[in-house]
Enzyme design. Structure first.
Site, PDB file in Angstrom:
ATOM      1  N   LYS A  44       0.825  -1.222   0.000  1.00 60.70           N
ATOM      2  CA  LYS A  44       0.000   0.000   0.000  1.00 60.70           C
ATOM      3  C   LYS A  44       0.858   1.272   0.000  1.00 60.70           C
ATOM      4  CE  LYS A  44      -2.279  -1.823   3.474  1.00 60.70           C
ATOM      5  NZ  LYS A  44      -1.881  -3.226   3.269  1.00 60.70           N
ATOM      6  N   THR A 104      11.484   4.477   5.562  1.00 65.38           N
ATOM      7  CA  THR A 104      10.388   4.843   6.470  1.00 65.38           C
ATOM      8  C   THR A 104       9.717   3.576   6.992  1.00 65.38           C
ATOM      9  OG1 THR A 104       8.925   4.994   4.557  1.00 65.38           O
ATOM     10  CG2 THR A 104       9.828   7.075   5.382  1.00 65.38           C
ATOM     11  N   ARG A 130      11.153  -0.022   8.633  1.00 66.76           N
ATOM     12  CA  ARG A 130      11.625  -0.468   9.946  1.00 66.76           C
ATOM     13  C   ARG A 130      13.141  -0.377   9.955  1.00 66.76           C
ATOM     14  NH1 ARG A 130       7.349   0.403  11.488  1.00 66.76           N
ATOM     15  NH2 ARG A 130       5.830  -0.914  12.560  1.00 66.76           N
ATOM     16  N   ASP A 169      13.379   7.464   8.860  1.00 69.89           N
ATOM     17  CA  ASP A 169      12.387   7.772   9.887  1.00 69.89           C
ATOM     18  C   ASP A 169      12.407   6.689  10.969  1.00 69.89           C
ATOM     19  OD1 ASP A 169      10.117   9.316  10.868  1.00 69.89           O
ATOM     20  OD2 ASP A 169       8.867   7.611  10.309  1.00 69.89           O
ATOM     21  N   GLU A 178      16.010   2.101  17.738  1.00 68.98           N
ATOM     22  CA  GLU A 178      15.151   3.230  18.108  1.00 68.98           C
ATOM     23  C   GLU A 178      14.360   2.996  19.394  1.00 68.98           C
ATOM     24  OE1 GLU A 178      12.517   3.325  14.545  1.00 68.98           O
ATOM     25  OE2 GLU A 178      10.883   2.973  15.938  1.00 68.98           O
ATOM     26  N   HIS A 210      10.500   8.477  13.717  1.00 68.78           N
ATOM     27  CA  HIS A 210       9.323   7.614  13.486  1.00 68.78           C
ATOM     28  C   HIS A 210       8.020   8.438  13.504  1.00 68.78           C
ATOM     29  CE1 HIS A 210       8.287   3.104  13.592  1.00 68.78           C
ATOM     30  NE2 HIS A 210       7.313   3.767  12.995  1.00 68.78           N
TER      31      HIS A 210
HETATM   32  P1  NAD Z   1       1.847  -3.787   2.930  1.00 68.52           P
HETATM   33  O1  NAD Z   1       1.651  -5.098   3.604  1.00 68.52           O
HETATM   34  O2  NAD Z   1       0.713  -3.202   2.157  1.00 68.52           O
HETATM   35  O3  NAD Z   1       3.103  -3.869   1.938  1.00 68.52           O
HETATM   36  C1  NAD Z   1       4.300  -4.522   2.253  1.00 68.52           C
HETATM   37  C2  NAD Z   1       4.842  -5.139   0.969  1.00 68.52           C
HETATM   38  O4  NAD Z   1       6.102  -5.741   1.262  1.00 68.52           O
HETATM   39  C3  NAD Z   1       3.938  -6.241   0.397  1.00 68.52           C
HETATM   40  O5  NAD Z   1       3.682  -6.016  -0.976  1.00 68.52           O
HETATM   41  C4  NAD Z   1       4.741  -7.507   0.636  1.00 68.52           C
HETATM   42  O6  NAD Z   1       4.515  -8.504  -0.371  1.00 68.52           O
HETATM   43  C5  NAD Z   1       6.165  -6.972   0.560  1.00 68.52           C
HETATM   44  N1  NAD Z   1       7.137  -7.899   1.130  1.00 68.52           N
HETATM   45  C6  NAD Z   1       6.965  -8.827   2.118  1.00 68.52           C
HETATM   46  N2  NAD Z   1       8.099  -9.532   2.302  1.00 68.52           N
HETATM   47  C7  NAD Z   1       8.993  -9.028   1.407  1.00 68.52           C
HETATM   48  C8  NAD Z   1      10.340  -9.369   1.095  1.00 68.52           C
HETATM   49  N3  NAD Z   1      10.963 -10.378   1.720  1.00 68.52           N
HETATM   50  N4  NAD Z   1      10.960  -8.667   0.116  1.00 68.52           N
HETATM   51  C9  NAD Z   1      10.308  -7.675  -0.552  1.00 68.52           C
HETATM   52  N5  NAD Z   1       9.029  -7.330  -0.314  1.00 68.52           N
HETATM   53  C10 NAD Z   1       8.390  -8.003   0.661  1.00 68.52           C
HETATM   54  O7  NAD Z   1       2.330  -2.795   4.067  1.00 68.52           O
HETATM   55  P2  NAD Z   1       2.340  -1.204   4.045  1.00 68.52           P
HETATM   56  O8  NAD Z   1       1.085  -0.699   4.664  1.00 68.52           O
HETATM   57  O9  NAD Z   1       2.718  -0.747   2.688  1.00 68.52           O
HETATM   58  O10 NAD Z   1       3.512  -0.929   5.104  1.00 68.52           O
HETATM   59  C11 NAD Z   1       4.853  -1.231   4.798  1.00 68.52           C
HETATM   60  C12 NAD Z   1       5.714  -1.064   6.037  1.00 68.52           C
HETATM   61  O11 NAD Z   1       5.771   0.320   6.391  1.00 68.52           O
HETATM   62  C13 NAD Z   1       5.167  -1.730   7.312  1.00 68.52           C
HETATM   63  O12 NAD Z   1       5.538  -3.092   7.375  1.00 68.52           O
HETATM   64  C14 NAD Z   1       5.790  -0.929   8.415  1.00 68.52           C
HETATM   65  O13 NAD Z   1       6.993  -1.550   8.797  1.00 68.52           O
HETATM   66  C15 NAD Z   1       6.107   0.411   7.763  1.00 68.52           C
HETATM   67  N6  NAD Z   1       5.337   1.533   8.355  1.00 68.52           N
HETATM   68  C16 NAD Z   1       6.030   2.578   8.878  1.00 68.52           C
HETATM   69  C17 NAD Z   1       5.348   3.651   9.428  1.00 68.52           C
HETATM   70  C18 NAD Z   1       6.065   4.862  10.000  1.00 68.52           C
HETATM   71  O14 NAD Z   1       5.434   5.673  10.693  1.00 68.52           O
HETATM   72  N7  NAD Z   1       7.341   5.043   9.732  1.00 68.52           N
HETATM   73  C19 NAD Z   1       3.947   3.638   9.466  1.00 68.52           C
HETATM   74  C20 NAD Z   1       3.283   2.552   8.894  1.00 68.52           C
HETATM   75  C21 NAD Z   1       3.985   1.504   8.339  1.00 68.52           C
END
Ligand code: NAD
Length: 331
Positions: free
Chosen positions: A154, A232, A234, A258, A263, A295
């Site tokens: 997403k 942004t 992990r 971020d 952290e 973050h």
């Molecule tokens: P999401 O589940 O929609 O997308 C994650 C994508 O990563 C998926 O398409 C998945 O297939 C892919 N993926 C899984 N394993 C993988 C691998 N080994 N190699 C490559 N791709 C792989 O999640 P999202 O909503 O897009 O969120 C992504 C990440 O953003 C979260 O996991 C979270 O860690 C991080 N996040 C950070 C913040 C922040 O405030 N900094 C906020 C929300 C989310």
């Protein structure tokens, strides 16, 4: 339901209280993070509500069950801090918030990219001192550059859309490729091509054992010299010490993060009057081409409103015996 809210900040209280008007749960806020030392605070609360750096490992989950907790509600997307297998074995349910605002995080990634490329943090500091020299502030046009998006879910897709709007070509890597990503006008590429051609790499995959240190000394050595790295997602997706070496040699042109591997001991609090003993972070912030935010990518009014409403909706579903729309489990 009685909910113990850990790591509660003023904005958590404000937005959770507002969302609770429609649910009438009893919320008790604790400033401290959940861990083995604080878990006793959750006693007699049917649910705990936790954030990214709270610890819900097997020991903590066991203590939670002992105190009567049956639900762990994460007010975030990532769940690397919860031992899902232990939760399943102990009969404790885990819910999270998905899709609260991929825009918030993707837009922050773009803000970091723009700032690191156009040296906004340096310009800001200079002009506050009436130093209007432009030396050292050279950036590059984003138009025509190649952007690699690692994790095309997403957030990765919103980021892709914005980058395409800048006139970039976007190449992606994902364990589970999606037609939606390609429909945007981007394409998937092999790691070798990403290394050779990406001017910018932005990380949007979750932290799993497989993605731990996905950016390490060997990936950095194969990257295009001078590429910018944005994270942004992990902190532990990046081997920070390897990144420091790459910044020192100029192999990496800039870093904007971020999230940071260590952290949990630092972020979400004011440590400005404290001696920081984390030498890696100390070194990182001395580079002129590094930006660290604490973050905050999720921190928009829209995202936090949805996070709080979804979290309390999940608790209500649990309390009323309805299917849990946002449950995550080990399998
Ligand atoms: P999401 O589940 O929609 O997308 C994650 C994508 O990563 C998926 O398409 C998945 O297939 C892919 N993926 C899984 N394993 C993988 C691998 N080994 N190699 C490559 N791709 C792989 O999640 P999202 O909503 O897009 O969120 C992504 C990440 O953003 C979260 O996991 C979270 O860690 C991080 N996040 C950070 C913040 C922040 O405030 N900094 C906020 C929300 C989310």
């Amino acid at each position: 339901m009685d909910i113990a809210v850990f790591s509660a900040k003023p904005y958590d209280r404000e937005y959770l209280n507002a969302a609770n008007a429609g649910h009438h749960h009893r919320l008790q806020y604790f400033d401290v993070p959940l861990d083995i030392e604080t878990v006793s605070l959750a006693a007699n609360h049917g649910a705990v509500c936790i954030f990214v750096n709270d610890c819900a490992d097997a020991g903590v989950l066991q203590a939670l069950v002992h105190g009567g907790t049956k639900l762990v509600a994460l007010r975030c997307t990532g769940f690397n801090n919860v031992d899902l297998k232990a939760a399943q074995d102990l009969g404790i349910k885990v819910v999270r918030v998905v899709n609260y605002s991929p825009n918030a995080v993707a837009e922050h990634a773009v803000a970091l990219l723009m700032a690191i490329n156009r040296k906004i943090q340096r310009a800001y500091n200079r002009t506050r001192d009436f130093n209007f020299s432009l030396d050292g502030l050279m950036g590059f046009d984003l138009n025509g550059k190649v952007v690699a998006v690692i994790g095309t879910g997403k957030i990765g897709r919103v980021f892709t859309k914005i980058m395409l709007g800048f006139g970039c070509s976007v190449i992606g890597y994902d364990k589970f490729p999606s037609a939606e990503f390609e429909a945007l006008g981007a394409r998937y590429a092999r790691p070798k091509e990403i290394g050779e051609s990406a001017d910018i790499i932005s990380l949007h995959c979750p932290l799993t054992p497989e993605t731990y240190h996905i950016i390490d000394a060997s990936t950095l050595a194969r990257a295009k010299r001078g590429a910018l790295l944005i994270n942004t997602s992990r902190g532990a997706l990046i081997d920070t010490e390897a990144v420091i070496d790459a910044l020192k040699s100029g192999q990496l042109g800039g870093l904007a993060i971020d999230v940071y591997e260590q952290e949990a001991d630092l972020f979400f609090r004011d440590l400005s009057g404290t001696i920081i003993t984390d030498d890696v972070l100390q070194r990182l912030v001395t580079f002129p081409n590094v930006i660290v935010t604490g973050h905050q990518a999720f921190l928009t009014r829209e995202a936090v409103t949805t996070i709080c409403e979804t979290t309390l909706q999940s608790v209500t579903e649990f309390e009323t015996g309805k299917p849990l729309s946002n449950e995550i489990s080990a399998s």
